[in-house]
Design an enzyme around this catalytic site. Structure first.
Site, PDB file in Angstrom:
ATOM      1  N   HIS A   1     -16.117  15.690   9.312  1.00  0.00           N
ATOM      2  CA  HIS A   1     -17.443  15.685   9.927  1.00  0.00           C
ATOM      3  C   HIS A   1     -17.881  17.097  10.304  1.00  0.00           C
ATOM      4  CE1 HIS A   1     -15.785  16.364  13.974  1.00  0.00           C
ATOM      5  NE2 HIS A   1     -14.857  15.465  13.676  1.00  0.00           N
TER       6      HIS A   1
ATOM      7  N   CYS B   1      -9.240  15.244  13.465  1.00  0.00           N
ATOM      8  CA  CYS B   1     -10.232  15.178  12.392  1.00  0.00           C
ATOM      9  C   CYS B   1     -10.294  16.507  11.633  1.00  0.00           C
ATOM     10  CB  CYS B   1     -11.605  14.836  12.955  1.00  0.00           C
ATOM     11  SG  CYS B   1     -11.759  13.115  13.485  1.00  0.00           S
TER      12      CYS B   1
END
Length: 398
Positions: free
Chosen positions: A324, A342
């Site tokens: 992201h 992440c």
């Protein structure tokens, strides 16, 4: 920034049909244009058992079509949902007996033609309905019909009830592909705790491969009196080979399409104590915006965060690993691993990556720690091929 607990995976739930216990129910048929048949008594006729008019038929029954005083020419027994039944013929072609289990809650139509010993035509159309579901198991499958997915997408089925006879279920699941390639089923417990079976080849699918999943589970006893419900044919295809490799040492992601390098992106992966999973993950889905809050993955105290709306989110694991945009980490990309698991990148790079990947595309992380589990999304590719094949209930019987 961190790993986040996602919404439920996008597997399609098929409307349930269930199965019930068997008991004998006999119904009579008649020749077309005639009155009620007297069963075994009377003149030449086509006799169907079970037949209409005597209540719901237990799914344990077999369908028998008999030409009394003659022989059969053709027999067709089917239902709009479960489809046609297969059957066997007696040596003199006077009796047809079904071999496919009946599905629950279904209406079957019997169409039969024959001739008497004197050459007269016998013709019969009849219908009956099976008992409604009593104790059924349903499998949620993915990919869905008509989808185009990436080269790393396995066929995956999660069952809503425990499967006690895995071999019986696996015998009724079939995957074929064009071009043909060897593949294997392997059982596991999904991260949700439910029984799950996945199918994959030894290596990624070839681009352009067409794949068919056939589920012939109606009437299958899965153990402990729980029966399968589904008769489904699911066709999907494999798109371009879009593969991405994240090196947590160099803090880069290399993206290729069909072997040609598209871009090398600067990234920031998990910091010490929150390292990004090692190994191959598979894109599960993507959304343009999602709220990221550390409480969803049980991160509290000094490491807690609430990032609000985060852009260009590509989901990799059930546990909440995403690729992201991470603008708050500007200055770290390519230099520092600073996330909670992440893979972050600049907003521009994240938007580009979002636009180039689809469900089924593999993302492989190297030089990190703790390989992602097979049941955490589609971590199937981290299992050695020989080990994977041993996960088949049928192989364990050999």
């Amino acid at each position: 920034m961190g790993q986040h607990l996602p919404a439920q995976l996008g597997r399609r739930t098929v409307p349930p049909l269930a199965l019930a216990s068997a008991a004998a129910v006999l119904l009579a048929a008649c020749t077309s244009g005639g009155g009620a048949d007297g069963g075994d008594k009377g003149g030449p006729a086509i006799v169907v058992q079970p037949a209409a008019g005597s209540g719901k038929v237990p799914v344990g029954r077999k369908v028998t079509v008999r030409a009394r005083g003659g022989s059969l020419i053709s027999v067709e027994v089917g239902s709009p949902g479960p489809g046609r039944l297969s059957g066997t013929w007696s040596e003199d072609k006077s009796v047809w007996t079904s071999t496919t289990p009946l599905a629950p809650g279904a209406t079957y139509t019997v169409k039969a033609n024959g001739r008497t010993e004197g050459g007269a035509v016998l013709d019969k159309t009849a219908s009956f309905t099976t008992e409604a579901p009593q104790n059924a198991v349903v499998g949620e499958y993915y990919p869905d019909k008509g989808m185009t997915v990436g080269v790393a997408m396995p066929v995956s089925i999660i069952f809503n009830k425990p499967i006690h006879d895995r071999a019986a279920v696996e015998r009724k699941l079939h995957v074929t592909s064009s071009p043909a390639v060897e593949g294997a089923w392997s059982w596991m417990k999904d991260r949700s705790g439910k029984d799950r079976i996945d199918y994959r080849p030894e290596r990624y699918w070839q681009r352009g491969t067409r794949i068919t999943l056939r589920m012939d589970l109606a009437g299958v006893n899965t153990g402990s009196g729980v029966y399968g419900t589904q008769e489904r044919i699911v066709n999907f295809r494999i798109g371009d080979a879009v593969t991405s490799t994240v090196d947590v040492t160099t803090k880069t992601m290399t993206v290729r399409r069909n072997g040609r390098m598209l871009r090398i992106l600067k990234v920031s992966s998990g910091k010490r104590g929150y390292e990004t999973w090692n190994g191959t993950m598979v894109v599960l889905g993507k959304v343009p915006t999602i709220r990221m809050n550390s409480s969803t993955v049980r991160i509290f105290g000094p490491e807690a965060y609430d990032l609000g709306a985060v852009k260009w989110d590509v989901r990799l694991t059930t546990s909440g690993t995403y690729v992201h945009a991470a603008p708050w980490n500007a200055g770290k990309f390519g230099l520092v691993n600073g996330s909670h698991g992440c893979i972050g990148m600049s907003t521009g790079d994240a938007r580009w990556f979002y636009g180039h990947v689809d469900p089924g595309d593999p993302v492989t992380v190297v030089h990190s720690v703790e390989t992602v589990a097979a049941n955490n999304g589609y971590g199937d590719w981290n299992v050695a091929w020989e080990t994977w094949k041993k996960g088949s209930a049928l192989n364990s019987l050999n």
